[in-house]
Design a protein around this motif. Structure first.
Motif, PDB file in Angstrom:
ATOM      1  N   ILE A  48       2.028  -9.059  -6.288  1.00 51.51           N
ATOM      2  CA  ILE A  48       0.825  -8.542  -5.721  1.00 51.51           C
ATOM      3  C   ILE A  48      -0.209  -8.506  -6.442  1.00 51.51           C
ATOM      4  CG2 ILE A  48      -0.187  -6.307  -4.500  1.00 51.51           C
ATOM      5  CD1 ILE A  48       2.961  -5.820  -3.657  1.00 51.51           C
ATOM      6  N   ALA A  49      -0.107  -8.485  -7.725  1.00 51.14           N
ATOM      7  CA  ALA A  49      -1.019  -8.275  -8.515  1.00 51.14           C
ATOM      8  C   ALA A  49      -1.797  -9.493  -8.618  1.00 51.14           C
ATOM      9  CB  ALA A  49      -0.902  -7.744 -10.113  1.00 51.14           C
ATOM     10  N   ALA A  50      -1.097 -10.636  -8.868  1.00 53.18           N
ATOM     11  CA  ALA A  50      -1.492 -12.173  -8.913  1.00 53.18           C
ATOM     12  C   ALA A  50      -2.289 -12.478  -7.603  1.00 53.18           C
ATOM     13  CB  ALA A  50      -0.232 -12.969  -9.147  1.00 53.18           C
ATOM     14  N   ARG A  51      -2.022 -11.927  -6.594  1.00 50.70           N
ATOM     15  CA  ARG A  51      -2.680 -12.443  -5.413  1.00 50.70           C
ATOM     16  C   ARG A  51      -3.949 -11.405  -5.399  1.00 50.70           C
ATOM     17  NH1 ARG A  51       2.258 -14.143  -3.700  1.00 50.70           N
ATOM     18  NH2 ARG A  51       2.163 -15.341  -2.088  1.00 50.70           N
ATOM     19  N   LEU A  54      -5.619  -9.006 -10.154  1.00 51.61           N
ATOM     20  CA  LEU A  54      -5.458  -7.899 -11.230  1.00 51.61           C
ATOM     21  C   LEU A  54      -4.356  -8.033 -12.190  1.00 51.61           C
ATOM     22  CD1 LEU A  54      -5.818  -5.019  -8.509  1.00 51.61           C
ATOM     23  CD2 LEU A  54      -7.586  -5.752  -9.954  1.00 51.61           C
ATOM     24  N   SER A  55      -4.465  -7.412 -13.059  1.00 49.26           N
ATOM     25  CA  SER A  55      -3.382  -7.314 -14.341  1.00 49.26           C
ATOM     26  C   SER A  55      -2.395  -6.156 -13.517  1.00 49.26           C
ATOM     27  CB  SER A  55      -3.971  -6.538 -15.494  1.00 49.26           C
ATOM     28  OG  SER A  55      -4.472  -5.456 -15.455  1.00 49.26           O
ATOM     29  N   LEU A  56      -1.240  -6.210 -14.088  1.00 48.06           N
ATOM     30  CA  LEU A  56      -0.351  -5.276 -13.638  1.00 48.06           C
ATOM     31  C   LEU A  56      -0.875  -3.735 -14.045  1.00 48.06           C
ATOM     32  CD1 LEU A  56       2.390  -5.608 -12.186  1.00 48.06           C
ATOM     33  CD2 LEU A  56       3.485  -5.533 -14.400  1.00 48.06           C
ATOM     34  N   GLY A  57      -1.398  -3.738 -15.229  1.00 49.86           N
ATOM     35  CA  GLY A  57      -1.770  -2.371 -15.579  1.00 49.86           C
ATOM     36  C   GLY A  57      -2.852  -1.722 -14.579  1.00 49.86           C
ATOM     37  N   TYR A  61      -3.078   1.743 -12.182  1.00 50.09           N
ATOM     38  CA  TYR A  61      -4.059   2.653 -12.032  1.00 50.09           C
ATOM     39  C   TYR A  61      -4.112   3.040 -10.738  1.00 50.09           C
ATOM     40  CZ  TYR A  61      -9.015   4.300 -11.999  1.00 50.09           C
ATOM     41  OH  TYR A  61      -9.748   5.358 -12.042  1.00 50.09           O
ATOM     42  N   TYR A  62      -3.998   1.994  -9.614  1.00 46.93           N
ATOM     43  CA  TYR A  62      -4.193   2.565  -8.072  1.00 46.93           C
ATOM     44  C   TYR A  62      -2.967   3.097  -7.583  1.00 46.93           C
ATOM     45  CZ  TYR A  62      -8.854   0.446  -8.693  1.00 46.93           C
ATOM     46  OH  TYR A  62     -10.219   0.306  -9.186  1.00 46.93           O
ATOM     47  N   PHE A  63      -1.935   2.495  -7.860  1.00 43.23           N
ATOM     48  CA  PHE A  63      -0.484   2.859  -7.391  1.00 43.23           C
ATOM     49  C   PHE A  63       0.378   3.002  -8.237  1.00 43.23           C
ATOM     50  CE2 PHE A  63      -2.928   0.462  -3.978  1.00 43.23           C
ATOM     51  CZ  PHE A  63      -2.920   1.190  -2.857  1.00 43.23           C
ATOM     52  N   GLU A  64       1.174   4.265  -8.263  1.00 41.51           N
ATOM     53  CA  GLU A  64       2.067   4.487  -9.339  1.00 41.51           C
ATOM     54  C   GLU A  64       3.111   3.408  -9.244  1.00 41.51           C
ATOM     55  OE1 GLU A  64       5.085   8.228 -10.279  1.00 41.51           O
ATOM     56  OE2 GLU A  64       3.702   8.398  -8.424  1.00 41.51           O
ATOM     57  N   ASP A  65       3.833   3.084  -8.233  1.00 40.31           N
ATOM     58  CA  ASP A  65       4.825   2.069  -7.964  1.00 40.31           C
ATOM     59  C   ASP A  65       4.834   1.308  -6.831  1.00 40.31           C
ATOM     60  OD1 ASP A  65       5.631   3.824  -5.998  1.00 40.31           O
ATOM     61  OD2 ASP A  65       6.988   4.760  -7.549  1.00 40.31           O
ATOM     62  N   LYS A  66       5.728   0.250  -6.468  1.00 41.75           N
ATOM     63  CA  LYS A  66       5.861  -0.392  -5.349  1.00 41.75           C
ATOM     64  C   LYS A  66       5.795   0.397  -4.053  1.00 41.75           C
ATOM     65  CE  LYS A  66       8.790  -4.196  -3.249  1.00 41.75           C
ATOM     66  NZ  LYS A  66       9.857  -4.853  -3.627  1.00 41.75           N
ATOM     67  N   THR A  67       6.927   1.426  -4.164  1.00 43.88           N
ATOM     68  CA  THR A  67       6.924   2.261  -3.311  1.00 43.88           C
ATOM     69  C   THR A  67       5.546   2.989  -2.531  1.00 43.88           C
ATOM     70  OG1 THR A  67       9.285   2.836  -3.724  1.00 43.88           O
ATOM     71  CG2 THR A  67       8.212   4.286  -2.355  1.00 43.88           C
ATOM     72  N   ALA A  68       4.983   3.441  -3.471  1.00 40.96           N
ATOM     73  CA  ALA A  68       3.723   4.182  -3.160  1.00 40.96           C
ATOM     74  C   ALA A  68       2.690   2.847  -2.423  1.00 40.96           C
ATOM     75  CB  ALA A  68       2.857   4.549  -4.523  1.00 40.96           C
ATOM     76  N   LEU A  69       2.768   1.960  -3.006  1.00 43.59           N
ATOM     77  CA  LEU A  69       1.745   0.425  -2.458  1.00 43.59           C
ATOM     78  C   LEU A  69       2.384   0.275  -0.846  1.00 43.59           C
ATOM     79  CD1 LEU A  69      -0.440  -1.350  -2.690  1.00 43.59           C
ATOM     80  CD2 LEU A  69       1.030  -2.735  -4.018  1.00 43.59           C
ATOM     81  N   ILE A  70       3.564   0.024  -0.743  1.00 45.59           N
ATOM     82  CA  ILE A  70       4.070  -0.144   0.446  1.00 45.59           C
ATOM     83  C   ILE A  70       3.772   0.761   1.380  1.00 45.59           C
ATOM     84  CG2 ILE A  70       6.079  -0.961   1.606  1.00 45.59           C
ATOM     85  CD1 ILE A  70       5.213  -3.021  -0.584  1.00 45.59           C
ATOM     86  N   ALA A  71       4.100   2.119   1.061  1.00 46.96           N
ATOM     87  CA  ALA A  71       3.913   3.217   1.986  1.00 46.96           C
ATOM     88  C   ALA A  71       2.337   3.340   2.337  1.00 46.96           C
ATOM     89  CB  ALA A  71       4.312   4.411   1.101  1.00 46.96           C
ATOM     90  N   TYR A  72       1.580   3.003   1.430  1.00 41.99           N
ATOM     91  CA  TYR A  72       0.086   3.007   1.831  1.00 41.99           C
ATOM     92  C   TYR A  72      -0.330   1.773   2.829  1.00 41.99           C
ATOM     93  CZ  TYR A  72      -4.885   2.583   1.068  1.00 41.99           C
ATOM     94  OH  TYR A  72      -6.219   2.514   1.226  1.00 41.99           O
ATOM     95  N   CYS A  73       0.398   0.937   2.434  1.00 42.07           N
ATOM     96  CA  CYS A  73      -0.040  -0.464   3.360  1.00 42.07           C
ATOM     97  C   CYS A  73       0.590  -0.209   4.875  1.00 42.07           C
ATOM     98  CB  CYS A  73       0.719  -1.644   2.867  1.00 42.07           C
ATOM     99  SG  CYS A  73      -0.105  -2.313   1.304  1.00 42.07           S
ATOM    100  N   VAL A  74       1.667   0.257   4.867  1.00 46.47           N
ATOM    101  CA  VAL A  74       2.045   0.694   6.318  1.00 46.47           C
ATOM    102  C   VAL A  74       1.471   1.473   7.047  1.00 46.47           C
ATOM    103  CG1 VAL A  74       4.306   1.159   7.546  1.00 46.47           C
ATOM    104  CG2 VAL A  74       4.368  -0.245   5.566  1.00 46.47           C
TER     105      VAL A  74
END
Length: 204
Positions: A48-51, A54-57, A61-74
């Motif tokens: 996701i960072a590559a697309r 952004l750097s992984l770091g 900064y914006y999302f704690e982990d993959k779960t938080a990001l996926i939940a936000y997306c959905v």
């Protein structure tokens, strides 16, 4: 601190919050692209960072982990989807019109946003095993139940006669058609709308 300084600080905070939300939305778009292509299990934060460029770091900064990001997306996508359903039902008082409008919006979603809805069903299944998704999934599902309750009442039924199983029946048909599109048994939007209308006429 003077009122003028306080106002400036509040304005700056609002601008920063807006920029942060805009950045999160852009990251979510990149995440959805990756998830559509790779699926939930095969998509990493690095993908996701590559697309997103952004750097992984920076992504962390914006999302704690993959779960938080996926939940936000959905949650973001489903909020828009529910708004489109509510908009279709607004002002309708005739059962035939409710069925026609609702089947049209659902068919549009399947035909144009099928991958995102497949992701929703993937996450909903994950919630059976991962507590981190349960609150988001429950919130979304309860909102969808309420939309279907509104359709039930607009179709001429009493509020008290509604059961969440009405939503479950419609969702089952919707999920089946989403999966059929993904499995290569693809239909055009008009054909999908016709099938949904047949189902809704029997449920509502």
């Amino acid at each position: 601190m003077t009122d003028s300084v306080t106002d400036k600080l509040q304005l700056r905070e609002q601008r920063n919050s807006q920029k942060r939300n805009e950045k999160k939305a852009l990251i979510a778009d990149s995440a959805l692209q990756a998830l559509h292509e790779l699926g939930f299990a095969n998509t990493s934060l690095r993908d996701i960072a590559a697309r997103a460029g952004l750097s992984l770091g920076m992504l962390h900064y914006y999302f704690e982990d993959k779960t938080a990001l996926i939940a936000y997306c959905v949650k973001t996508y489903k909020s828009g989807f529910m708004a489109s359903l509510e908009g279709a039902l607004a002002g309708e008082q005739d059962r035939a019109a409710v069925v026609a409008r609702l089947s049209g919006v659902l068919a549009f979603a399947i035909f144009n946003d099928g991958p995102t809805h497949r992701l929703w069903y993937d996450i909903r299944n994950q919630a059976l095993f991962d507590p981190a998704f349960r609150e988001t999934v429950n919130d979304i599902e309860q909102s969808l139940v309420q939309v279907m309750k509104n359709a039930w009442v607009l179709a001429g039924h009493s509020d008290s006669s509604f059961s969440p199983l009405v939503y479950s029946a419609v969702d089952g048909a919707f999920q089946y058609l989403v999966h059929q599109q993904a499995l290569g048994v693809a239909k055009n939007q008009q054909a999908i709308a016709g099938e949904l209308q047949w189902v809704l006429e029997r449920i509502l």
